[in-house]
Design an enzyme around this catalytic site. Structure first.
Site, short mmCIF file in Angstrom:
data_model
loop_
_atom_site.label_atom_id
_atom_site.label_comp_id
_atom_site.label_asym_id
_atom_site.label_seq_id
_atom_site.Cartn_x
_atom_site.Cartn_y
_atom_site.Cartn_z
N PRO A 182 0.83 -1.21 0.00
CA PRO A 182 0.00 0.00 0.00
C PRO A 182 0.86 1.26 0.00
O PRO A 182 1.61 1.51 0.93
CB PRO A 182 -0.82 -0.12 1.28
N GLU A 183 0.79 2.02 -1.08
CA GLU A 183 1.47 3.31 -1.20
C GLU A 183 0.38 4.38 -1.24
O GLU A 183 -0.78 4.09 -0.96
CB GLU A 183 2.34 3.32 -2.46
N ARG A 224 1.41 -10.46 7.19
CA ARG A 224 2.79 -10.50 7.69
C ARG A 224 3.02 -9.75 9.00
O ARG A 224 4.16 -9.67 9.46
CB ARG A 224 3.73 -9.98 6.59
N ARG A 245 19.46 14.26 0.20
CA ARG A 245 19.95 12.92 -0.12
C ARG A 245 20.83 12.95 -1.36
O ARG A 245 20.71 12.08 -2.23
CB ARG A 245 18.76 11.97 -0.33
#
Length: 293
Positions: free
Chosen positions: A2-3, A125, A168
């Site tokens: 799920p994004e 999970r 980054r």
DNA sequence: CACTTGACCTGTCCGC
DNA sequence: TGCGGACAGGTCAAGT
């Protein structure tokens, strides 16, 4: 999996059903999925009503009328499925639901409402979680405070993306896109799809990207996320919406899970490699690795 | 601080 | 057919 598009699809589904409903029972069978410290969550939740359902990054916020919110992260295999009086909500029980009788063996928590309807939190999970947090404190919660901008908000610009990426500079663009403090809501699927759209190799060092490439990436992120939202997200294995239905974006995907197939743009064969520790899909012709700057 | 790797879990698939 | 190991990917803690 799920994004942003998947979590937003769940949010919009839940926001049709939950507001106004009063919680009458709470059950959970996996303490890590629903840490009850520091309060007895069952006692705390019973009698409260849902006000609205919101989203920030990949996190769902079910705002209650008690000054507290249920904060939910689906991580990779989490599902939130509503079962109730579909006729009253005008939805009709979906015939294409992936999910059978609930609860099932992957149900970690469920909420029962006064009218008999229920909300199930399934998570094969066990990586996902639910927490109870003061609504007023949400903006000050560390992990929420650190989220980068929402890529589909009007205030987000390509210059804003360039600015966020500066933090980054020495890592790969793929790792940077997956970093939720750079940009909120991108995961493995939409990172690969957006980089293909922008014709950028996922291993490209951030500092060597040109302004033109960052502009292309910005537009690709917006168009990929917008299309994915329109298709109800991506279902690879587990993801379903609030009614248990799949999303159909993957049939429109260009590279994700399409290794061995022709690139939609140039017909070269899509490859699967590993970048930033993740399975990564790319076209070796459209996305050539450029030297470091 | 910047960056990478491993752990958290379960189910599935692949090779022997 | 059974079994071990790799893999799936979001995030954070721990390590370099």
């Amino acid at each position: 999996m799920p994004e942003l598009p998947e979590v937003e699809t769940v949010r919009s589904g839940l926001s049709r059903f939950l507001p106004g409903l009063e919680i009458t029972a709470v059950d959970y069978n996996w303490p890590k999925s629903f840490p009850s410290d520091p309060v007895d969550v069952k006692r705390f939740l019973i009698g409260s009503k849902v006000v609205e359902v919101k989203r920030r990054a990949k996190v769902l916020l079910i705002v209650l009328n008690t000054g507290y919110s249920l904060v939910i992260h689906l991580k990779m295999t989490g599902q939130l499925v509503f079962r109730g009086h579909y006729d009253r909500f005008g939805a009709g029980h979906p015939t294409d639901s992936l999910v059978g009788e609930l609860p099932d063996h992957s149900t970690r928590a469920n909420f029962t409402f006064k009218d008999g309807s229920q909300l199930f939190f399934n998570d094969q999970r066990k990586f996902g979680w639910i927490r109870l947090i003061s609504t007023a404190e949400l903006p000050n919660v560390d992990f929420i405070k650190k989220f980068g901008p929402e890529p589909l908000e009007d205030t987000f610009t390509w210059q804003g993306l360039r600015e966020r990426l500066r933090r980054r500079a020495n890592t790969s663009i793929k790792a940077a896109l997956l970093d939720q403090t750079v940009l909120a809501g991108i995961g493995n699927i939409y990172a690969d799809e957006s980089l293909w759209g922008a014709r950028i190799h996922p291993a490209t060092t951030v500092k060597s990207l040109t302004d033109i490439q960052i502009k292309r990436l910005f537009r690709a992120l917006q168009s990929v996320l917008t299309l994915a939202l329109a298709k109800g997200g991506s279902t690879d294995r587990n993801y379903v919406d609030a009614e248990g239905r799949k999303g159909s974006y993957l049939s429109f995907a260009s590279v994700f899970r399409r290794e061995g197939q022709p690139c939609p743009r140039c017909k070269s064969i899509i490859q699967k490699t590993k970048v930033a520790g993740r399975g990564t899909h790319l076209c070796p012709y459209c996305q050539k690795l450029q030297p470091d700057k």
